[in-house]
Design a protein around this motif. Structure first.
Motif, short mmCIF file in Angstrom:
data_model
loop_
_atom_site.label_atom_id
_atom_site.label_comp_id
_atom_site.label_asym_id
_atom_site.label_seq_id
_atom_site.Cartn_x
_atom_site.Cartn_y
_atom_site.Cartn_z
N ASN A 53 0.80 -1.27 -0.02
CA ASN A 53 -0.20 0.01 -0.24
C ASN A 53 0.98 1.30 -0.01
OD1 ASN A 53 0.65 0.27 2.77
ND2 ASN A 53 -0.70 -1.16 3.37
N LYS A 54 0.23 2.40 -0.03
CA LYS A 54 1.01 3.56 -0.14
C LYS A 54 2.10 3.72 1.12
CE LYS A 54 -0.13 7.85 0.85
NZ LYS A 54 -0.77 9.14 0.78
N ASP A 55 1.26 3.22 2.36
CA ASP A 55 2.10 3.60 3.64
C ASP A 55 3.40 3.16 3.75
OD1 ASP A 55 -0.02 5.08 4.58
OD2 ASP A 55 -0.71 3.82 6.08
N GLU A 56 3.32 1.73 3.03
CA GLU A 56 4.50 0.84 3.02
C GLU A 56 5.63 1.60 2.20
OE1 GLU A 56 6.12 -3.29 0.92
OE2 GLU A 56 4.09 -3.36 1.90
N LEU A 57 5.16 2.15 0.98
CA LEU A 57 5.84 2.87 0.08
C LEU A 57 6.51 4.26 0.69
CD1 LEU A 57 7.52 3.76 -2.55
CD2 LEU A 57 5.24 4.64 -3.35
N ALA A 58 5.59 4.95 1.47
CA ALA A 58 6.04 6.22 2.17
C ALA A 58 7.17 5.82 3.27
CB ALA A 58 5.01 6.78 2.84
N ILE A 59 7.18 4.71 4.20
CA ILE A 59 7.89 4.26 5.07
C ILE A 59 9.26 4.10 4.18
CG2 ILE A 59 8.69 2.60 6.57
CD1 ILE A 59 5.84 2.68 7.72
N GLU A 60 9.36 3.40 3.45
CA GLU A 60 10.48 2.96 2.40
C GLU A 60 11.33 4.34 1.94
OE1 GLU A 60 12.31 0.29 2.26
OE2 GLU A 60 10.49 -0.38 4.06
N VAL A 61 10.42 5.33 1.51
CA VAL A 61 10.83 6.40 0.66
C VAL A 61 11.66 7.25 1.99
CG1 VAL A 61 10.04 8.61 -0.12
CG2 VAL A 61 9.30 6.56 -1.07
N TYR A 62 10.88 7.25 3.13
CA TYR A 62 11.40 7.96 4.02
C TYR A 62 12.92 7.55 4.60
CZ TYR A 62 12.62 9.66 8.95
OH TYR A 62 13.36 9.91 9.81
N LYS A 63 13.00 6.08 4.85
CA LYS A 63 14.11 5.33 5.02
C LYS A 63 15.16 5.85 3.91
CE LYS A 63 12.25 1.08 7.14
NZ LYS A 63 12.24 -0.15 7.08
N TYR A 64 14.77 6.11 2.71
CA TYR A 64 15.73 6.39 1.61
C TYR A 64 16.37 7.93 1.79
CZ TYR A 64 17.47 7.71 -3.01
OH TYR A 64 18.35 7.95 -3.96
N ASN A 65 15.45 8.52 2.06
CA ASN A 65 15.50 10.25 2.30
C ASN A 65 16.35 10.55 3.48
OD1 ASN A 65 14.38 11.26 -0.13
ND2 ASN A 65 12.44 11.57 0.88
N SER A 66 16.14 9.65 4.64
CA SER A 66 16.91 10.10 5.71
C SER A 66 18.13 9.39 5.78
CB SER A 66 15.89 9.41 6.93
OG SER A 66 15.75 8.07 6.78
N GLY A 67 18.30 8.24 4.96
CA GLY A 67 19.59 7.42 4.80
C GLY A 67 20.51 8.53 4.07
N LEU A 68 20.07 9.20 3.01
CA LEU A 68 20.88 9.87 2.30
C LEU A 68 21.35 11.17 3.02
CD1 LEU A 68 18.87 10.32 -1.12
CD2 LEU A 68 20.99 9.18 -0.71
N LEU A 69 20.67 11.66 3.61
CA LEU A 69 20.89 12.95 4.72
C LEU A 69 22.06 12.47 5.77
CD1 LEU A 69 20.73 15.66 5.87
CD2 LEU A 69 18.77 14.82 7.03
N SER A 70 21.67 11.14 6.35
CA SER A 70 22.62 10.71 7.35
C SER A 70 23.93 10.25 6.66
CB SER A 70 22.03 9.61 7.83
OG SER A 70 22.72 8.74 8.92
N LYS A 71 24.22 9.65 5.62
CA LYS A 71 25.22 9.55 4.84
C LYS A 71 26.25 10.68 4.65
CE LYS A 71 24.08 5.08 2.72
NZ LYS A 71 23.86 4.41 1.43
N SER A 72 25.61 11.75 4.08
CA SER A 72 26.15 13.06 4.17
C SER A 72 26.69 13.66 5.21
CB SER A 72 25.33 13.94 3.18
OG SER A 72 24.78 13.47 1.82
N MET A 73 25.75 13.65 6.27
CA MET A 73 26.13 14.24 7.64
C MET A 73 27.37 13.48 8.24
SD MET A 73 25.89 14.07 10.95
CE MET A 73 24.09 13.06 11.17
#
Length: 201
Positions: free
Chosen positions: A49-69
């Motif tokens: 469902n969309k919620d599952e995708l939203a959580i995976e997208v959040y993990k991706y977005n937060s992961g990019l920020l975390s790696k850069s920081m």
């Protein structure tokens, strides 16, 4: 990666900016289909469902920020003070790209999810805990090395740094004026130099 895994990753990457800009709750299946050029059936064939995708997208977005920081805390910065200043400089140098992609993914998701989307809220909580843990670990290591004030509470400083950063980002993005983020970064720098740093006797 299998074909299915590649398709999932494609959907996540193509919708990462969309979710962060439009919102995890406001983004519709039609928006996702338009961004990916895939049918709704294909999207639901990869995510329950969309919620599952939203959580995976959040993990991706937060992961990019975390790696850069996290690069700020790498070995290329030899001393603890260098690492902490590099952490501040990361936000000085990258605020434009953060803003252009919708702002801080952690803050956006935290503001939006609250009690409405508990699955996302739990992921955001973990992100903030991990972020605070990384900063406090650097401070603790500096204290062990004799570089930083051993009386300073590492967890408290990590929390204050995050609060100042998130508040500065929120005000600057809302008003379109970077001065609020700069004020937050200047305050963090002063705390690093005047409160954490061991001044020469």
């Amino acid at each position: 990666m299998s074909k299915a895994e590649k398709t999932k990753q494609f959907i996540i990457e193509k919708t990462a900016s969309l979710f962060n800009t439009k919102g995890y709750l406001s983004t519709t299946l039609s928006d996702i289909a338009q961004a990916t050029h895939l049918t709704k059936g294909s999207i639901y064939g990869n995510f329950a469902n969309k919620d599952e995708l939203a959580i995976e997208v959040y993990k991706y977005n937060s992961g990019l920020l975390s790696k850069s920081m996290s690069r700020s805390f790498g070995d290329e910065f030899p001393t603890t003070m260098d690492k902490l200043h590099a952490f501040v400089d990361f936000y000085r140098k990258n605020w434009r790209s953060v803003f252009s992609n919708g702002g801080c993914p952690l803050m956006n998701a935290a503001t939006e999810s609250d009690d409405i989307f508990p699955g996302l809220k739990n992921q955001v909580k973990k992100s903030f805990e991990d972020w605070a843990g990384k900063i406090s670990s650097v401070i603790i290591q500096g204290q062990k090395n004799g570089d930083l004030n051993e009386k300073a509470n590492a967890e408290e400083y990590a929390s204050i740094f995050i609060m100042l950063l998130e508040g500065g980002i929120l005000l600057s993005k809302t008003t379109g004026d970077e001065k609020f983020l700069n004020l937050a970064l200047e305050r963090i720098t002063k705390m690093i130099d005047n409160e954490l740093n061991i001044l020469p006797s």
